[in-house]
Design a protein around this motif. Structure first.
Motif, mmCIF file in Angstrom:
data_model
loop_
_atom_site.group_PDB
_atom_site.id
_atom_site.type_symbol
_atom_site.label_atom_id
_atom_site.label_comp_id
_atom_site.label_asym_id
_atom_site.label_seq_id
_atom_site.Cartn_x
_atom_site.Cartn_y
_atom_site.Cartn_z
ATOM 1 N N UNK A 7 11.787 -5.963 5.272
ATOM 2 C CA UNK A 7 12.351 -6.899 6.246
ATOM 3 C C UNK A 7 12.147 -8.343 5.816
ATOM 4 N N UNK A 8 10.961 -8.634 5.279
ATOM 5 C CA UNK A 8 10.676 -10.003 4.841
ATOM 6 C C UNK A 8 11.628 -10.428 3.730
ATOM 7 N N UNK A 9 11.877 -9.539 2.769
ATOM 8 C CA UNK A 9 12.788 -9.868 1.670
ATOM 9 C C UNK A 9 14.245 -9.868 2.133
ATOM 10 N N UNK A 10 14.582 -8.948 3.025
ATOM 11 C CA UNK A 10 15.966 -8.873 3.520
ATOM 12 C C UNK A 10 16.364 -10.164 4.223
ATOM 13 N N UNK A 11 15.411 -10.791 4.884
ATOM 14 C CA UNK A 11 15.717 -12.012 5.624
ATOM 15 C C UNK A 11 15.504 -13.291 4.846
ATOM 16 N N UNK A 12 15.297 -13.187 3.538
ATOM 17 C CA UNK A 12 14.966 -14.386 2.757
ATOM 18 C C UNK A 12 15.720 -14.344 1.424
ATOM 19 N N UNK A 65 0.837 -1.195 0.000
ATOM 20 C CA UNK A 65 0.000 0.000 0.000
ATOM 21 C C UNK A 65 0.876 1.250 0.000
ATOM 22 N N UNK A 66 0.528 2.221 -0.820
ATOM 23 C CA UNK A 66 1.300 3.462 -0.907
ATOM 24 C C UNK A 66 1.190 4.270 0.384
ATOM 25 N N UNK A 67 2.235 5.015 0.674
ATOM 26 C CA UNK A 67 2.285 5.958 1.790
ATOM 27 C C UNK A 67 2.094 5.286 3.146
ATOM 28 N N UNK A 68 2.529 4.046 3.268
ATOM 29 C CA UNK A 68 2.416 3.302 4.525
ATOM 30 C C UNK A 68 3.808 2.820 4.941
ATOM 31 N N UNK A 69 4.532 3.593 5.760
ATOM 32 C CA UNK A 69 5.901 3.210 6.139
ATOM 33 C C UNK A 69 5.973 1.848 6.820
ATOM 34 N N UNK A 70 4.970 1.537 7.643
ATOM 35 C CA UNK A 70 5.006 0.265 8.362
ATOM 36 C C UNK A 70 4.906 -0.920 7.396
ATOM 37 N N UNK A 71 3.980 -0.834 6.449
ATOM 38 C CA UNK A 71 3.817 -1.921 5.483
ATOM 39 C C UNK A 71 5.054 -2.065 4.611
ATOM 40 N N UNK A 72 5.638 -0.937 4.220
ATOM 41 C CA UNK A 72 6.840 -0.990 3.391
ATOM 42 C C UNK A 72 8.003 -1.571 4.172
ATOM 43 N N UNK A 73 8.157 -1.149 5.423
ATOM 44 C CA UNK A 73 9.239 -1.675 6.261
ATOM 45 C C UNK A 73 9.092 -3.180 6.453
#
Length: 464
Positions: A423-428, A411-419
């Protein structure tokens, strides 16, 4: 027999049109065999293109002109004396604009200092007037006119000139004006009045075209709303030249220094109204705060030092490649939040390619109200072979991200969702690798200009 004066003109490859409204750079004369074939003559019109030794700008219309020339057409690439990205007048007599497989026609335009202001509108109006005079002076010189829209008034001149001369007009639709303008200024009644000229010109263009090329399915289908008669159309993404991308990445790979263990999340493009880099900065700040907090907890639980505990979660660092009116504001935000974000400014194409290939994740970051569908940088993101996080709201592109499996929609303009997605991709790592491979496959299949632009050539052949 050529006179000395004619030989000199051929050597210089530059002439001035009457009243100084256009300066034309000529390529080599046609060979006898080419004259016998009487190649079809095409005018390719754009007010924004990177030419010669210029470092900034889009290559879509230059590449198309080169391809059409290779396919046996006689091509005039008609463009502005003003370089949009440099915000400066071109020296149209430079050698880099000469000796090309196509002929460059420079149309006088006064220029402007900002992308969104009245100065740009006035500048395009002058260019449209001078372009109209060029077509009037050169009636019968072309068999087809191919022009980008926007600018709407410039495209309307092309459409009406083609109609007057009884030749096909093809619109290359790469943005929607005034729809996109409403993202910046949307005031009831006032916006309707202010944007009426853009809507009027767009409607006229769409009604007169013989064919359309869209940089997305949405754009290719847009003329249907303003006309009853069906028209041939194709979707050809802006894309890139994969060979040039790969060569640039290889050439500059050694200049990109990446600390071991860091996860790079990269945005490349304009820092302006449509593009939501602020949310990316806020997401990076959230991830860093959480990483440090987790390190403190681990250090307390395990009795180890903080540095060792911090290595348990990979640090995420945002790389911002590009420039624009919002850069200072975004840099201030990053400082305020202590966000791990580096603003590297404008990078030439080779360095940009190298940074994208060195990254772990790329981000197509747009505000909720952005009208853009499939933006220019998508081809470069996909070429890097990295997974993409998309915050754009375009239903067409969100469906493509999901169906082709090269990234994730947030979702656009949602820092929490983007973070959380970062994080999910960074750890996988394996998930990143799979998505990246799919991204590169899509780039090769659908975004590589030497392959994809042949659809434009095929469309033009059916109209000639």
């Amino acid at each position: 027999m050529e006179t000395n004066s004619q030989k000199k003109d051929a050597a210089n490859n530059v002439v001035n049109e009457a009243s100084g409204n256009a300066r034309e750079a000529f390529s080599r004369p046609l060979r006898p065999a080419e004259r016998d074939r009487k190649p079809k003559r095409i005018a390719v019109v754009t007010m924004g293109v990177k030419l010669g030794d210029e470092t900034r700008g889009y290559t879509r219309f230059r590449f198309l002109s080169e391809l059409l020339a290779r396919e046996g057409f006689s091509v005039n690439l008609i463009t502005s004396t003003f370089q949009h990205w440099e915000k400066a007048q071109r020296d149209c007599s430079k050698a880099c604009y000469q000796g090309l497989p196509y002929r460059i026609v420079f149309i006088e335009e006064p220029g402007y200092t900002r992308n969104l202001d009245l100065g740009r509108i006035r500048s395009h109006h002058v260019a449209a007037k001078n372009l109209r005079e060029h077509f009037a002076r050169n009636a019968g010189a072309y068999d087809l006119v191919y022009a980008e829209i926007p600018p709407n008034d410039v495209a309307r001149v092309c459409a009406e000139a083609a109609e007057a001369q009884g030749i096909p007009f093809v619109a290359d639709i790469n943005d929607l004006w005034p729809e996109a303008m409403r993202m910046v200024v949307d005031i009831p009644v006032v916006s309707d009045v202010a944007f009426y000229p853009f809507a009027r010109d767009a409607k006229r263009v769409y009604q007169l075209l013989a064919g359309a090329v869209g940089t997305s399915d949405e754009y290719a289908a847009r003329p249907a709303a303003d006309r009853e008669k069906p028209y041939p159309h194709v979707t050809v993404y802006v894309g890139n030249d994969l060979a040039a991308f790969d060569a640039g990445a290889r050439e500059h790979a050694g200049e990109v220094e990446k600390p071991q263990g860091e996860i790079w999340v990269t945005y490349a493009g304009t820092l302006g109204a449509s593009y939501d880099v602020a949310t990316l900065v806020r997401a990076a700040a959230l991830l860093e705060q959480e990483r440090l907090a987790k390190a403190v907890d681990l250090a307390g639980d395990a009795g180890c030092d903080r540095a060792a505990a911090a290595s348990a979660a990979p640090p995420v660092r945002v790389k911002v490649l590009g420039d624009g009116p919002d850069r200072e504001k975004l840099e201030a935000l990053a400082r305020e939040l202590n966000a791990p974000a580096d603003f590297l400014g404008y990078q030439d194409y080779g360095h940009m390619a190298a940074y994208l290939c060195a990254s772990d994740i790329v981000v197509n970051s747009l505000v909720k109200s952005a009208a853009q569908s499939i933006v220019t940088k998508i081809g470069d993101y996909l070429a890097s072979g990295k997974p993409m996080i998309n915050t754009g709201s375009s239903p067409e592109f969100r469906a493509k991200v999901a169906a082709d499996g090269f990234g994730a929609n947030v979702q656009a303009e949602d820092p929490r969702a983007l973070a959380d997605e970062i994080a999910a991709l960074a750890g996988h790592a394996s998930r990143r690798k799979i998505m990246g491979a799919k991204a590169r496959a899509v780039a090769e299949r659908e975004f590589d200009q030497p392959r994809s632009y042949r659809e434009i050539v095929d469309l033009l052949r059916t109209l000639l």
